[in-house]
Motif scaffolding. Structure first.
Motif, PDB file in Angstrom:
ATOM      1  N   GLU A  16      32.757  -9.064  16.098  1.00 33.50           N
ATOM      2  CA  GLU A  16      33.368  -7.989  16.869  1.00 33.50           C
ATOM      3  C   GLU A  16      32.500  -6.739  16.904  1.00 33.50           C
ATOM      4  O   GLU A  16      32.406  -6.066  17.923  1.00 33.50           O
ATOM      5  CB  GLU A  16      34.741  -7.645  16.292  1.00 33.50           C
ATOM      6  N   GLY A  17      31.876  -6.409  15.795  1.00 28.89           N
ATOM      7  CA  GLY A  17      31.043  -5.219  15.712  1.00 28.89           C
ATOM      8  C   GLY A  17      29.625  -5.548  15.301  1.00 28.89           C
ATOM      9  O   GLY A  17      29.314  -6.663  14.875  1.00 28.89           O
ATOM     10  N   GLU A  18      28.747  -4.541  15.445  1.00 29.67           N
ATOM     11  CA  GLU A  18      27.327  -4.747  15.152  1.00 29.67           C
ATOM     12  C   GLU A  18      26.765  -3.511  14.459  1.00 29.67           C
ATOM     13  O   GLU A  18      27.108  -2.375  14.790  1.00 29.67           O
ATOM     14  CB  GLU A  18      26.563  -5.008  16.446  1.00 29.67           C
ATOM     15  N   PHE A  19      25.886  -3.758  13.479  1.00 27.22           N
ATOM     16  CA  PHE A  19      25.171  -2.700  12.767  1.00 27.22           C
ATOM     17  C   PHE A  19      23.677  -2.958  12.872  1.00 27.22           C
ATOM     18  O   PHE A  19      23.213  -4.080  12.608  1.00 27.22           O
ATOM     19  CB  PHE A  19      25.599  -2.681  11.296  1.00 27.22           C
ATOM     20  N   CYS A  20      22.905  -1.937  13.257  1.00 33.48           N
ATOM     21  CA  CYS A  20      21.456  -2.070  13.399  1.00 33.48           C
ATOM     22  C   CYS A  20      20.758  -0.943  12.661  1.00 33.48           C
ATOM     23  O   CYS A  20      21.268   0.192  12.610  1.00 33.48           O
ATOM     24  CB  CYS A  20      21.041  -2.041  14.868  1.00 33.48           C
ATOM     25  N   LEU A  21      19.558  -1.267  12.105  1.00 35.74           N
ATOM     26  CA  LEU A  21      18.821  -0.284  11.327  1.00 35.74           C
ATOM     27  C   LEU A  21      17.326  -0.466  11.548  1.00 35.74           C
ATOM     28  O   LEU A  21      16.804  -1.602  11.526  1.00 35.74           O
ATOM     29  CB  LEU A  21      19.145  -0.434   9.832  1.00 35.74           C
ATOM     30  N   ASN A  22      16.631   0.655  11.753  1.00 32.37           N
ATOM     31  CA  ASN A  22      15.173   0.701  11.817  1.00 32.37           C
ATOM     32  C   ASN A  22      14.728   1.834  10.912  1.00 32.37           C
ATOM     33  O   ASN A  22      15.317   2.926  10.920  1.00 32.37           O
ATOM     34  CB  ASN A  22      14.693   0.970  13.241  1.00 32.37           C
ATOM     35  N   GLY A  70      31.490  -0.749  17.143  1.00 35.18           N
ATOM     36  CA  GLY A  70      32.739  -1.470  16.923  1.00 35.18           C
ATOM     37  C   GLY A  70      32.877  -2.060  15.535  1.00 35.18           C
ATOM     38  O   GLY A  70      33.507  -3.109  15.369  1.00 35.18           O
ATOM     39  N   ILE A  71      32.345  -1.393  14.513  1.00 34.25           N
ATOM     40  CA  ILE A  71      32.456  -1.888  13.141  1.00 34.25           C
ATOM     41  C   ILE A  71      33.874  -1.618  12.617  1.00 34.25           C
ATOM     42  O   ILE A  71      34.415  -0.517  12.758  1.00 34.25           O
ATOM     43  CB  ILE A  71      31.420  -1.210  12.225  1.00 34.25           C
ATOM     44  N   ALA A  72      34.489  -2.611  11.995  1.00 34.23           N
ATOM     45  CA  ALA A  72      35.836  -2.479  11.457  1.00 34.23           C
ATOM     46  C   ALA A  72      35.844  -1.513  10.272  1.00 34.23           C
ATOM     47  O   ALA A  72      35.064  -1.661   9.324  1.00 34.23           O
ATOM     48  CB  ALA A  72      36.376  -3.842  11.034  1.00 34.23           C
ATOM     49  N   LEU A  73      36.724  -0.518  10.320  1.00 30.25           N
ATOM     50  CA  LEU A  73      36.795   0.477   9.246  1.00 30.25           C
ATOM     51  C   LEU A  73      37.188  -0.100   7.889  1.00 30.25           C
ATOM     52  O   LEU A  73      36.816   0.472   6.858  1.00 30.25           O
ATOM     53  CB  LEU A  73      37.782   1.582   9.638  1.00 30.25           C
ATOM     54  N   PRO A  74      37.962  -1.212   7.799  1.00 33.39           N
ATOM     55  CA  PRO A  74      38.251  -1.767   6.470  1.00 33.39           C
ATOM     56  C   PRO A  74      37.015  -2.102   5.643  1.00 33.39           C
ATOM     57  O   PRO A  74      37.124  -2.250   4.422  1.00 33.39           O
ATOM     58  CB  PRO A  74      39.070  -3.021   6.785  1.00 33.39           C
ATOM     59  N   TRP A  75      35.837  -2.218   6.296  1.00 36.85           N
ATOM     60  CA  TRP A  75      34.623  -2.446   5.514  1.00 36.85           C
ATOM     61  C   TRP A  75      34.354  -1.287   4.552  1.00 36.85           C
ATOM     62  O   TRP A  75      33.713  -1.460   3.516  1.00 36.85           O
ATOM     63  CB  TRP A  75      33.420  -2.643   6.447  1.00 36.85           C
ATOM     64  N   LEU A  76      34.841  -0.092   4.879  1.00 39.92           N
ATOM     65  CA  LEU A  76      34.701   1.028   3.956  1.00 39.92           C
ATOM     66  C   LEU A  76      35.484   0.782   2.673  1.00 39.92           C
ATOM     67  O   LEU A  76      35.072   1.208   1.590  1.00 39.92           O
ATOM     68  CB  LEU A  76      35.181   2.321   4.620  1.00 39.92           C
ATOM     69  N   GLY A 122       0.814  -1.199   0.000  1.00 41.89           N
ATOM     70  CA  GLY A 122       0.000   0.000   0.000  1.00 41.89           C
ATOM     71  C   GLY A 122       0.851   1.253   0.000  1.00 41.89           C
ATOM     72  O   GLY A 122       1.686   1.463  -0.873  1.00 41.89           O
ATOM     73  N   ASN A 123       0.685   2.043   1.050  1.00 44.38           N
ATOM     74  CA  ASN A 123       1.390   3.314   1.139  1.00 44.38           C
ATOM     75  C   ASN A 123       2.443   3.341   2.247  1.00 44.38           C
ATOM     76  O   ASN A 123       2.848   4.415   2.682  1.00 44.38           O
ATOM     77  CB  ASN A 123       0.386   4.450   1.391  1.00 44.38           C
ATOM     78  N   SER A 124       2.852   2.165   2.714  1.00 40.20           N
ATOM     79  CA  SER A 124       3.787   2.181   3.835  1.00 40.20           C
ATOM     80  C   SER A 124       4.829   1.069   3.704  1.00 40.20           C
ATOM     81  O   SER A 124       4.620   0.060   3.030  1.00 40.20           O
ATOM     82  CB  SER A 124       3.029   2.038   5.157  1.00 40.20           C
ATOM     83  N   PHE A 125       5.947   1.307   4.370  1.00 38.53           N
ATOM     84  CA  PHE A 125       7.039   0.347   4.445  1.00 38.53           C
ATOM     85  C   PHE A 125       7.683   0.533   5.811  1.00 38.53           C
ATOM     86  O   PHE A 125       7.951   1.657   6.244  1.00 38.53           O
ATOM     87  CB  PHE A 125       8.069   0.609   3.332  1.00 38.53           C
ATOM     88  N   LYS A 126       7.952  -0.604   6.501  1.00 34.07           N
ATOM     89  CA  LYS A 126       8.547  -0.499   7.835  1.00 34.07           C
ATOM     90  C   LYS A 126       9.493  -1.665   8.058  1.00 34.07           C
ATOM     91  O   LYS A 126       9.164  -2.815   7.777  1.00 34.07           O
ATOM     92  CB  LYS A 126       7.461  -0.488   8.913  1.00 34.07           C
ATOM     93  N   LEU A 127      10.683  -1.346   8.571  1.00 31.61           N
ATOM     94  CA  LEU A 127      11.690  -2.337   8.909  1.00 31.61           C
ATOM     95  C   LEU A 127      12.110  -2.113  10.358  1.00 31.61           C
ATOM     96  O   LEU A 127      12.424  -0.991  10.750  1.00 31.61           O
ATOM     97  CB  LEU A 127      12.912  -2.198   7.989  1.00 31.61           C
ATOM     98  N   ALA A 128      12.096  -3.184  11.159  1.00 32.85           N
ATOM     99  CA  ALA A 128      12.416  -3.044  12.579  1.00 32.85           C
ATOM    100  C   ALA A 128      13.374  -4.152  13.016  1.00 32.85           C
ATOM    101  O   ALA A 128      13.302  -5.286  12.536  1.00 32.85           O
ATOM    102  CB  ALA A 128      11.139  -3.092  13.417  1.00 32.85           C
ATOM    103  N   ASN A 129      14.317  -3.772  13.891  1.00 31.25           N
ATOM    104  CA  ASN A 129      15.250  -4.713  14.525  1.00 31.25           C
ATOM    105  C   ASN A 129      16.132  -5.454  13.520  1.00 31.25           C
ATOM    106  O   ASN A 129      16.438  -6.632  13.697  1.00 31.25           O
ATOM    107  CB  ASN A 129      14.483  -5.726  15.384  1.00 31.25           C
ATOM    108  N   PHE A 130      16.534  -4.740  12.489  1.00 33.45           N
ATOM    109  CA  PHE A 130      17.445  -5.343  11.506  1.00 33.45           C
ATOM    110  C   PHE A 130      18.881  -5.128  11.989  1.00 33.45           C
ATOM    111  O   PHE A 130      19.382  -4.004  12.004  1.00 33.45           O
ATOM    112  CB  PHE A 130      17.236  -4.707  10.134  1.00 33.45           C
ATOM    113  N   CYS A 131      19.554  -6.210  12.391  1.00 32.04           N
ATOM    114  CA  CYS A 131      20.906  -6.106  12.953  1.00 32.04           C
ATOM    115  C   CYS A 131      21.818  -7.171  12.346  1.00 32.04           C
ATOM    116  O   CYS A 131      21.404  -8.327  12.176  1.00 32.04           O
ATOM    117  CB  CYS A 131      20.893  -6.277  14.470  1.00 32.04           C
ATOM    118  N   LEU A 132      23.043  -6.771  12.032  1.00 33.58           N
ATOM    119  CA  LEU A 132      24.067  -7.666  11.530  1.00 33.58           C
ATOM    120  C   LEU A 132      25.306  -7.528  12.412  1.00 33.58           C
ATOM    121  O   LEU A 132      25.610  -6.435  12.905  1.00 33.58           O
ATOM    122  CB  LEU A 132      24.430  -7.331  10.080  1.00 33.58           C
TER     123      LEU A 132
END
Length: 739
Positions: free
Chosen positions: A180-186, A206-212, A166-176
């Motif tokens: 050593e480190g963790e990334f989360c997105l809502n 604590g995400i490793a900078l080499p990922w850049l 419809g007219n909405s999209f929602k993402l919750a508790n998305f974490c990788l």
């Protein structure tokens, strides 16, 4: 395309599509597509079976080497189905995938999906389960992972909730996490007619900078970790509000310099924060580089956040504060010819706009300076000031070197995508070079105009003091700045920023030369002119005053020594010189005499002429010059020296001298070897005993060092040569060939 069968209360349809070139159906597309399928069941409960094959698909900048797929089952509510799609050699927007596979099974109300990808970066997987309820897909993303032998593994910590439709999209508790480190997105997105509203929250821990680097977001290699939070919301027109904070406890950037040398830039305790409200952005950066150094930047930007805002509308204010900034941080950017040392203190006030910032303030180097190793000097007491103006800035810079100082002041103008400037350069007794070969101080009064199109130097440079004591100089050939290089038949025109030079160089009263046996004081001046399409040219005259020249233990007075520049290449001036030896009657134990040599012509084509008073033959003049007496009674070695010198100088009568001397010598080899410019010229005398055995003796005309040589010829162009002197003994294996 073909369709056959019956349709009514019951479906019994067969269909197929055969397109060897899909470009006939889709403009700007190409490739082959083949589809076979059938439809059965009733209009309320239709069932579908489809098989897809495609190859070499291309549409604009997207391509797929091969594609296979299939679907079987019902396509209405409550009916079960399953399907798959597999692709290989996929390229889209610069992203390359080796293989891709999608599988789906279940019903519209409840189904599962599996997505698998493989590429040079590794293998990735995503799973989902859910279904359509109330016109909205609701479900979970789970089992997400990425595995790479070079970059490590990433796993999903817990299932994430996804709502879309419809007219909405929602993402919750998305974490990788990677162990050593963790990334989360809502996040959330809602649309109302043509407008949409969004909100996003994220965190890094604590995400490793080499990922850049691995994701190609940053090209410079970096090590360390990053933590932070992001909270923002807005619509399709602007970012309404935002808060961001990132922390880098340690960051190590690797910079590759010339000759593949690796340098490191290390940052400690770096913090970046920002906030946006009502179009007003506040930013702050703080970082240290060890040794108590500190860099702090605070900014405020008005009219920020609107997607339609132009850069010049984003008004900037702020402050930059530097305390004990370690200048070695700048070494990877300055190259070997400039080495900043010590620390810098200062502060700058910022103004203007985001696209045309302005700065006012002062920077000062303390406990150090700027080392210029190729010039042998260090700039000390360096101070830099800048004052912002409406369309540019006024700058001034001061520094000391040796006993003198230099000051640069002027104005910079901003215009479009370029910067132009007008700088005045003034100084007194400024030590410009301090090398073993020469030490030079200058008193400049010059002007430098520059723009994106060219640079112009003009003015006067006085040289109050210089001591030139060359030990080894190499000759060079000047080429025009617009030289054309030919490489494999292809002409390569070297493109450079053109610099025009129109300078007057004036020598002071303490400019001296002491090298190659030449001593004296230089005076005079010349106009130096350089244009991009021509050679560096000079006009003027330099004279050697109170000059003497010593060679082979003999000293001569320079009665006349002039270097003439007439507008030609500055490295090929005219020479008008006279070196002579005056011997009194008392020294001569008889009648006194004057002997000497005149040198005339261009540097690259000098002519030598011997003279005497009273008149003497050239052989006697040369003998008196080099060994202090006439040719009669000369030893064999002295006669060899005279012969070789006469031939090397090309003096008038040199051949006759050689004939006269050669008649009393029993040698097979007699020549000068080396270069007088390098003070390594030697007289070589040799005798071939047999066809294979050669004896020789070298006498250096400057150092007086003698070297005894023995060479014995082997077969096929090889020979062995030994060299023995009072300082060293060596053996060489030589190979000679003709072409």
């Amino acid at each position: 395309m073909q369709v056959s069968g019956t349709a009514g209360d019951l479906f019994a349809l067969n269909f197929s599509l055969s397109s060897p070139d899909i470009g006939q159906l889709i403009p700007r597309g190409s490739g082959a597509v083949f589809i076979n399928g059938k439809m059965a069941g009733t209009p309320r409960k239709p069932e579908l079976s489809v098989v897809l094959q495609a190859s070499n698909l291309v549409y604009r900048d997207h391509s797929v080497a091969g594609l296979e797929g299939g679907f079987e089952g019902g396509i209405s509510s409550g009916q079960k189905f399953k399907g798959f799609l597999q692709g290989k050699g996929i390229s889209s927007a610069g992203i390359l995938l080796d293989t891709t596979a999608v599988e789906i099974s279940g019903t519209f109300e409840e189904h599962t999906m599996l997505l698998q990808l493989s590429s040079d970066y590794g293998k990735s997987q995503l799973k989902a389960k859910g279904g359509y309820k109330e016109k909205l897909w609701q479900g979970e993303l789970y089992g997400i992972n990425h595995r790479s032998a070079s970059h490590g593994n990433v796993e999903q910590r817990q299932p994430a909730q996804l709502f879309a439709g419809g007219n909405s999209f929602k993402l919750a508790n998305f974490c990788l996490e990677d162990g050593e480190g963790e990334f989360c997105l809502n996040g959330e997105l809602n649309t109302v007619e043509e407008d949409f509203y969004w909100q996003v929250k994220g965190s890094l821990n604590g995400i490793a900078l080499p990922w850049l680097n691995w994701t190609q977001l940053l090209s410079i290699p970096v090590n360390g970790v990053i933590s932070g939070q992001l909270d923002a919301e807005g619509d399709n027109k602007e970012v309404v509000s935002a808060k961001v904070r990132f922390e880098f406890p340690e960051a190590d950037f690797e910079i590759v310099q010339a000759e593949e040398e690796l340098r490191h830039i290390k940052l400690d305790d770096t913090v970046i924060t920002g906030s946006l409200n009502d179009g007003r952005f506040l930013g702050f950066l703080s970082s240290s580089m060890g040794n108590k150094s500190l860099l702090r930047l605070s900014t405020e930007i008005e009219n920020f956040g609107k997607f339609s805002s132009a850069g010049e509308d984003l008004l900037l204010t702020g402050d930059l504060y530097i305390r004990e900034f370690d200048l070695t941080f700048l070494e990877p950017f300055t190259g070997y010819w400039v080495e900043p040392i010590g620390k810098m203190d200062g502060s700058l006030s910022l103004s203007g706009s985001l696209t045309q910032p302005k700065a006012s303030g002062e920077l000062k180097i303390i406990n150090g300076g700027i080392d210029l190793p190729y010039q042998g000097v260090t700039l000390e007491d360096v101070t830099f000031r800048v004052s912002a103006e409406e369309q540019g800035a006024r700058i001034s810079c001061e520094a000391s070197s040796g006993p003198g100082k230099i000051a640069v002041s002027g104005q910079l103008q901003y215009g479009g995508d370029s910067v132009s400037g007008d700088l005045l350069i003034r100084g007194e007794e400024f030590l410009l070079f301090s090398l073993p070969e020469y030490e030079i101080r200058v008193t400049p009064d010059a002007r430098f105009l520059f723009s994106k199109d060219k640079g112009e130097f003009s003015g006067t440079v006085k040289i109050p003091y210089a001591l030139i004591t060359p030990e080894e100089m190499t000759s060079s050939v000047t080429v025009s700045s617009d030289v054309i290089l030919v490489n494999g038949g292809e002409e390569l025109v070297e493109q450079q920023w053109p610099v025009f030079i129109n300078m007057h160089v004036q020598l002071g009263e303490d400019v001296r030369v002491d090298g190659y046996g030449l001593k004296g004081r230089l005076e005079g001046g010349l106009e130096v002119l350089d244009q991009p399409d021509s050679f560096l040219a000079g006009t003027g005259e330099l004279s050697l005053i109170d000059g003497t020249f010593t060679v082979y233990g003999r000293s001569f007075d320079i009665e006349r020594g002039r270097v003439l520049f007439t507008g030609g290449p500055i490295d090929n001036p005219g020479i008008d010189a006279r070196a002579q030896k005056t011997v009194s009657a008392e020294e001569a134990v008889g009648d006194g005499y004057v002997v000497g040599v005149d040198v005339n012509g261009l540097v690259q084509d000098l002519k030598f002429h011997l003279f005497s008073d009273p008149f003497m033959e050239d052989a006697d003049i040369l003998s008196h010059l080099l060994i202090g007496r006439s040719t009669s009674g000369s030893s064999e070695a002295e006669s060899n020296l005279l012969e070789a010198t006469a031939v090397a100088l090309g003096v008038t009568g040199g051949t006759e001298i050689g004939k006269g001397l050669g008649s009393i010598l029993s040698v097979d080899d007699l020549h000068l070897e080396g270069s007088g410019e390098k003070e390594d010229m030697s007289l070589v005398v040799g005798k071939r005993i047999t066809k294979k055995l050669y004896f020789g003796y070298d006498m250096n005309m400057f150092s007086q060092l003698g070297v005894f040589r023995v060479r014995y010829g082997l077969a096929h162009g090889f020979s062995v040569e030994t060299q023995t002197s009072t300082e060293a003994t060596g053996t060489d294996l030589l190979y000679t060939f003709e072409r």
